[in-house]
Enzyme design. Structure first.
Site, PDB file in Angstrom:
ATOM      1  N   GLN A  89      -4.172  -1.329   9.793  1.00 53.26           N
ATOM      2  CA  GLN A  89      -4.116  -2.705   9.289  1.00 53.26           C
ATOM      3  C   GLN A  89      -4.605  -3.680  10.361  1.00 53.26           C
ATOM      4  O   GLN A  89      -4.100  -3.679  11.486  1.00 53.26           O
ATOM      5  CB  GLN A  89      -2.672  -3.044   8.864  1.00 53.26           C
ATOM      6  CG  GLN A  89      -2.514  -4.381   8.195  1.00 53.26           C
ATOM      7  CD  GLN A  89      -3.225  -4.473   6.838  1.00 53.26           C
ATOM      8  OE1 GLN A  89      -3.203  -3.544   6.041  1.00 53.26           O
ATOM      9  NE2 GLN A  89      -3.875  -5.589   6.586  1.00 53.26           N
ATOM     10  N   ASP A 100     -10.917   2.838   4.557  1.00 55.20           N
ATOM     11  CA  ASP A 100     -11.259   1.411   4.512  1.00 55.20           C
ATOM     12  C   ASP A 100     -12.775   1.192   4.608  1.00 55.20           C
ATOM     13  O   ASP A 100     -13.256   0.080   4.401  1.00 55.20           O
ATOM     14  CB  ASP A 100     -10.592   0.669   5.688  1.00 55.20           C
ATOM     15  CG  ASP A 100      -9.342  -0.073   5.250  1.00 55.20           C
ATOM     16  OD1 ASP A 100      -9.210  -0.358   4.043  1.00 55.20           O
ATOM     17  OD2 ASP A 100      -8.511  -0.386   6.130  1.00 55.20           O
ATOM     18  N   LYS A 138       0.842  -1.204   0.000  1.00 54.72           N
ATOM     19  CA  LYS A 138       0.000   0.000   0.000  1.00 54.72           C
ATOM     20  C   LYS A 138       0.876   1.252   0.000  1.00 54.72           C
ATOM     21  O   LYS A 138       0.577   2.236  -0.689  1.00 54.72           O
ATOM     22  CB  LYS A 138      -0.945  -0.022   1.212  1.00 54.72           C
ATOM     23  CG  LYS A 138      -2.047  -1.067   1.070  1.00 54.72           C
ATOM     24  CD  LYS A 138      -2.766  -1.363   2.389  1.00 54.72           C
ATOM     25  CE  LYS A 138      -3.745  -2.529   2.205  1.00 54.72           C
ATOM     26  NZ  LYS A 138      -4.337  -2.988   3.482  1.00 54.72           N
TER      27      LYS A 138
END
Ligand code: NDP
Length: 295
Positions: free
Chosen positions: A98, A121, A54
């Site tokens: 994450q 997200d 990412k």
């Protein structure tokens, strides 16, 4: 006749190029590039690989990356403090925490502490609720990538029979909400569903997000159906080599389906492209600029 391969790698590359052009234009207008902060906790190798990928994609899109790596002994309070700091940081348009987080940290509390406007997200309850209510929302990247591939393949999804196998908050549930919003007829199947093969046989669109290697067989697929395989499963072959397979038995399904995503090279690359897309969108909103077009 064999199915068309849906090339997620090419679609993701094209999307990332457009994001990069729009990010450069954003920088000219806003005087700074769009910024994405990543928070990695601990040393889980898979998480480290994802975060690294990412970070690389962020730089390639001309965006600013702010990588934070905390030890797996981090306390909940310390993590919440970092989230607050990133919420306040004007250079940061998107925050990605994450998952999974270590056991001493309550993931739900950390996600709820994110500024919903920076929640690229799409996991914050405000964004989950907005998606469920049919309002404009930040949507989780993997289902958003699946929808992008489906629309590129099929155009309108209105009235199509679709089945989503899997009901996770990350993939299955938001995928189903997106399909409802596109006026598809949606069935959500899971481990308690009865006669899954029969449910799948009715579907014009199959989304498999289960995490079980090659569970969906070719004989379950309606001839001509469009199959999106989200699964990423690592299996060892007889020769000891590890290979990636999806949740769909590709070699069988490709004989029956109209179009199908391979694994790898299907949904996987779209997830990162959509993360960049979401960051581009939040950057424009936060800077008070009109939404970038064509995303
Ligand atoms: P989860 O483990 O959170 O969810 C799996 C779902 O599959 C659950 O709803 C479960 O049902 C259902 N399920 C399990 N066994 C069966 C069965 N025998 N029949 C029908 N349904 C079943 O997984 P995720 O949603 O996070 O991920 C799914 C897959 O997608 C994984 O392979 C993962 O690696 C991959 N993935 C890929 C991404 C990408 O970028 N391409 C991103 C995210 C995930 P129940 O709820 O009843 O337990």
């Amino acid at each position: 006749m064999t199915a068309r391969r849906i090339d997620g790698k090419a679609a993701a590359a094209e999307l990332r190029e457009r994001v990069a052009r729009s990010a450069a234009e954003f920088e000219r207008r806003a005087g700074r590039p769009p910024g994405l902060a990543t928070v990695l906790v601990g040393e889980d190798p898979a998480s480290a690989v994802y975060v690294r990928m990412k970070g690389k994609a962020t730089a390639e899109a001309g965006m600013a990356g702010f990588a934070h790596h905390l030890p797996d002994t981090v306390s909940q309070a310390e993590l919440l403090e970092l989230v607050e700091e990133l919420n306040r940081d004007e250079r940061v348009d998107g925050i990605l925490v994450q998952l999974p987080l270590p056991a001493q940290v309550d993931s739900a509390r950390v996600i709820a502490a994110l500024d919903p406007a920076k929640d690229v997200d799409g996991f914050h309850p405000i964004n989950v609720g907005r998606l469920a209510a049919g309002l404009d929302a930040l949507v989780p990247c993997t289902p958003l990538g699946c929808l992008y591939l489906l629309k590129a393949e099929l155009g309108s999804l209105a009235g199509l029979d679709s089945v989503v196998i899997g009901r996770s908050n990350i993939v299955g549930k938001p995928m189903a909400a997106l399909l409802v919003a596109e006026s598809a007829t949606v069935t959500i199947a899971h481990s308690k569903s009865r006669d899954l093969p029969e449910i799948v046989r009715r579907a014009d669109v199959v989304i498999a997000a289960v995490g079980r290697p090659e569970m969906v067989r070719g004989e379950w697929i309606k001839p001509g159906a469009t199959v999106i395989d989200v699964g990423i499963n690592r299996i060892s072959s007889a020769d000891g080599k590890v290979r990636l397979v999806g949740d769909v038995a590709f070699d069988e399904a490709v004989q029956v389906a109209g179009a199908i995503t391979p694994v790898p090279g299907g949904v996987g690359p779209m997830t990162i492209a959509m993360l960049l897309r979401n960051t581009l969108v939040t950057a424009h909103r936060r800077a008070g600029l009109p939404e970038p077009e064509g995303f």
